[in-house]
Design an enzyme around this catalytic site. Structure first.
Site: not given
Ligand code: BG6
Length: 464
Positions: A172, A361
């Site tokens: 990101e 993701e």
């Molecule tokens: C992304 C990141 O922003 O979102 C992850 O690459 C992160 O590291 C994921 O865990 C979800 O966000 P959060 O704050 O719910 O863990």
């Protein structure tokens, strides 16, 4: 019956600092994540002996990875996205020689994946850098960090050249604009000019890693990684539409440089308008020409922008502080759920870059309830993932070239934004709470069996 392509990679995604724990084991140094115990937006806290944060143990993946990988294999994963903790390899960041115990850990991890026929997709830097480089040099604000990163990248490419053929540079990368300490090792109080200078150094380092990867592992593919933060205009007022275009430029800028090898005109204008003069050398411009092979991104939500300041005050709850879309529901954490937005984004990225796309993701952070018999009926997670995957399949039908899908946190892990364990993404439950209590035992949720069927049927069991 609509199915996904044969060679489509299915799996999940993890980040070292959110799963491994063992934060000082085998010579590892402190990272920026270790000094932000409350998450990526949290304060920096200098560590003292005996201090502990939830990430120090996380879910103890460092010791329990064989068992976890066995569970991923049981679900039928063909791919697992992991990251290498830079500080296991170069504990302070500026050493000339790597830490062999750190290198040996990832050898064991990749061997374990190979024994289950799971392809590793490896991020070089996922929301962490050596704290030593921040203290000593001021993080990515200092050009010297480029060579430290290049040494690290070359070291791991050489070491794992026969084990890893899919790589990503910075997780990101556009998040540096919102979380400068996590992204580029700069204090939150830094000026825009300082942040953009650090980002420039990181973009050069990313391109140098692409070049090194191509030289050292000619049959590998290396991609970038964007937070796919699609923004809609709140209304069809031309001013709002243009505002949304500018907002989308703020993250597309990173992809444009990494895919096209040059700074886009809209950024040169923004720098001019804001009186920002970056130190960009002719060597930097040459380096940027090494462009990525594919584009990867995370996708959780969309949001809106408007020029109406009254509405802007409503911006809340989500990490990008966007105005909520009145047509969408939100997760318990205020992230707006938008499966069709994923199809739109896939089409836009494909139209823009014409490079294969990888969703690395996607997922729903939610609180889970463990029933008396130990079962977890996480239908909300199934429904979120089902609806997004249906849109991925539609995008493939639209002609978008896709490499795969690794959903976020296939096993519960420590969340990035606030370092919580109660915000769970997994198909596999981990018995540990926000205060660090629990056995760390793993168990299968209802979604575990659902994802297994989706993978086995190549998506045919998804419900439209
Ligand atoms: C992304 C990141 O922003 O979102 C992850 O690459 C992160 O590291 C994921 O865990 C979800 O966000 P959060 O704050 O719910 O863990």
């Amino acid at each position: 019956m609509k199915t996904f392509p044969e060679n489509f990679l299915w799996g999940g995604a993890l980040a070292a600092n959110q799963v491994e724990g063992a934060y000082l084991a085998d010579g590892k140094g402190l990272s920026t994540s270790d000094v932000q115990p409350k998450g990526v937006f949290g304060e920096v806290v200098e560590r003292v002996a005996g201090d502990s944060g939830i990430k120090d143990v996380a879910i103890d993946f460092y010791h329990r990875y064989p068992q976890d990988i066995e569970l991923f294999a049981e679900m039928g994963f063909s791919c697992l996205r992991v990251s290498i903790a830079w500080t296991r390899i170069f504990p302070q960041g500026d050493e000339q020689q790597p830490n062999d115990a750190g290198l040996a850990f990832y050898d064991r991890l990749f061997d374990e994946l190979a024994s289950h026929h799971i392809t590793p997709l490896v991020t070089l830097s996922h929301y962490e850098m050596p704290w030593g480089l921040v203290k000593q040099y001021g993080g990515w604000g200092n050009r010297k960090v480029i060579s430290c990163f290049e040494r690290y990248a070359r070291t791991v490419f050489n070491r794992y050249q026969h084990k890893v053929k899919l790589w990503l540079t910075f997780n990101e990368i556009n998040m540096s604009l919102h979380a400068p300490m996590t992204g580029v090792g700069l204090p939150e109080t830094s000026s825009k000019a300082q942040v953009y200078q650090a980002i420039h150094h990181q973009l050069v380092a990313s391109a140098l890693a692409v070049k090194a990867c191509h030289e050292i592992i000619p049959d590998a593919k290396i991609g970038n990684m964007l937070l796919g933060g699609l923004v809609y205009p709140l209304t069809c007022k031309p001013e709002d539409v243009f505002r949304a275009l500018q907002e989308n430029h703020s993250w597309q800028f990173f992809g444009d440089v990494q895919c096209r090898g040059v700074y886009p005109g809209y950024m040169r204008r923004l720098f001019r308008d804001k009186g920002i003069e970056l130190d960009i050398t002719p060597e930097d411009l040459e380096a940027l020409k090494s462009t990525v092979d594919f584009v990867s991104f995370s996708y959780y939500m969309t949001g809106c922008v408007t020029t109406d300041e009254e509405h802007n005050k409503q911006a809340r709850g989500n990490i990008l502080s966007m105005v909520p879309n009145p047509h969408l529901a939100s997760s318990e954490w205020g992230w707006q759920i938008d499966p069709i937005g994923l199809r739109t984004l896939l089409n836009e990225l494909w139209d823009r870059y014409q490079k294969p796309l990888f969703i690395v993701e996607n997922g729903l952070g939610a609180k889970d309830h463990v029933n008396a018999d130990g079962s977890i009926q996480d239908d909300y997670r199934i429904s979120y993932l089902n609806d997004h995957l249906v849109q991925v399949r539609e995008a493939i039908e639209d002609g978008v070239e896709m490499m795969g899908y690794t959903c976020w946190g296939p096993i519960d892990l420590v969340s990035a934004s606030k370092a919580e364990l109660s915000k769970r993404y997994g198909f596999i439950y981990v018995d540990r709470d926000d205060n660090g209590n629990g056995t760390l035992n793993r168990s299968r949720k209802k979604s575990f069996y659902w994802y297994k069927e989706v993978i086995a049927s190549k998506g045919a069991t998804l419900k439209e």
